[in-house]
Design an enzyme around this catalytic site. Structure first.
Site, PDB file in Angstrom:
ATOM      1  N   SER A 209      77.139 -45.280  38.568  1.00 39.88           N
ATOM      2  CA  SER A 209      76.660 -46.146  39.637  1.00 39.88           C
ATOM      3  C   SER A 209      77.572 -47.353  39.758  1.00 39.88           C
ATOM      4  CB  SER A 209      75.224 -46.629  39.348  1.00 39.88           C
ATOM      5  OG  SER A 209      74.321 -45.553  39.274  1.00 39.88           O
ATOM      6  N   SER A 247      75.070 -40.688  41.815  1.00 43.12           N
ATOM      7  CA  SER A 247      75.591 -42.047  41.752  1.00 43.12           C
ATOM      8  C   SER A 247      74.720 -43.001  42.558  1.00 43.12           C
ATOM      9  CB  SER A 247      77.027 -42.078  42.294  1.00 43.12           C
ATOM     10  OG  SER A 247      77.603 -43.350  42.120  1.00 43.12           O
ATOM     11  N   ASP A 249      74.925 -46.307  44.377  1.00 44.07           N
ATOM     12  CA  ASP A 249      75.948 -47.215  44.907  1.00 44.07           C
ATOM     13  C   ASP A 249      75.274 -48.183  45.870  1.00 44.07           C
ATOM     14  OD1 ASP A 249      78.024 -45.550  43.633  1.00 44.07           O
ATOM     15  OD2 ASP A 249      77.444 -44.111  45.169  1.00 44.07           O
TER      16      ASP A 249
END
Length: 323
Positions: A209, A247, A249
């Site tokens: 992340s 992930s 983000d």
């Protein structure tokens, strides 16, 4: 100082926990001095990929205000840091939750479980308050605070920051970025000169992340600020990120202009806003500052040893070997 703290009034502090397989901590971004609950900041959120467990972002997106410091930590530390922010706000405002609304603590996270025993639940409320109390303008980067156990493109990641100056109507404004860099598939990193470093055998896929915090003194409304936050993704993509399924983000932005009073004294509140035809400079600044902040996190990172002796190589060592 090429830092998010180049934006006037913004400070950053860390609390770091290491030892016994633990490499974790808290990083605090204090957006302005004083009572943030009473004098809120205009803020916005851009969720690039939402595989994350952050707190407070829904209300920021809905109301467009920030009323606490921003805390960065590991995934299992979000609840603890939220409690610390509530206690910090209540200490300043005893009417919270009784005579007025509750407070919206903002905490963002990345998973440092590769290099830290995340099940130890090592982050404490005292760590969160320490990071806030120690916040200053000199930002330590690399393996510190929330960045202590992070991994980026197969290398040791961490905290990084950078800033840009924007000229408008003959005056200077600043846009700064701070990142918690824990993203990117090993082997995908593209340096600004086009080289693709080899992290020497690290094989994990894209499941990390990144948290990007954008601060500026530009006169932006929430819609404009959200557009600026979106451009941080361009800086991540320049480095080789493609925002994988696993992930998280997230970009959180705020401006020190256009403050929002908790108890307004007038019905119609004036707001300053940048002409949209001049906003490209802010877009470019967000892209460049984010990219450079990630590079600074990678280059300033130092080695840590995690649970079962786990380590990750340093980009700085790879660059030194290339000399």
């Amino acid at each position: 100082m090429n830092s998010i703290t180049d934006v006037g009034g913004v400070t950053v502090g860390h609390a770091t926990r290491t030892g016994g397989g633990i490499n974790t901590g808290v990083t605090a971004i204090v957006p302005q001095p004083g009572n943030l609950f009473q004098d809120k900041l205009t803020a916005a959120v851009e969720v690039i990929n939402g595989f994350g467990k952050s707190a407070g972002l829904v209300q920021v997106a809905e109301l467009g205000t920030l009323e606490t410091p921003i805390l960065l930590t590991n995934t299992f530390g979000v609840g603890t840091c939220s409690n610390a922010l509530v206690r910090h706000a209540v200490a300043q405002n005893p009417d919270i939750g009784r005579g007025t609304s509750t407070v919206n603590p903002v905490v963002c996270e990345c998973n440092d479980g590769i290099l830290s025993d995340i099940q130890a639940m090592a982050v404490t409320e005292a760590d969160a308050l320490q990071a806030i109390m120690q916040a200053g303008t000199d930002v330590v980067e690399g393996s510190v605070g929330a960045g202590t156990g992070m991994v980026c493109f197969g290398f040791k990641g961490g905290i990084g920051t950078a800033s840009r100056v924007i000229q408008l109507d003959g005056g200077n404004h600043v846009l700064g970025a701070l990142v918690l860099a824990n993203f990117g598939r090993a082997g995908d990193l593209v340096l600004p000169d086009g080289r693709r470093p080899d992290p020497r055998g690290a094989a994990e896929g894209e499941k990390g992340s990144v948290i990007v915090v954008i601060a500026t003194d530009l006169p932006l409304d929430q819609r404009q600020l959200a557009r600026v936050c979106r451009r941080a993704g361009a800086g991540l993509a320049r480095l080789g990120a493609f925002y994988g399924n696993g992930s998280g983000d997230i970009v959180l932005g705020f401006t020190t202009r256009n403050r929002v009073a908790h108890w307004p004294t007038i019905d119609v509140v004036p707001t300053e806003r940048l002409a949209d035809t001049r906003i490209d400079a802010a877009f470019q600044a967000a892209c460049e500052a984010t990219e450079e902040a990630v590079m600074n996190a990678l280059c300033q990172a130092t080695s840590v040893e995690g649970r079962d002796g786990t380590t990750r190589p340093l980009l700085s060592s790879w660059l030194t070997d290339c000399l």
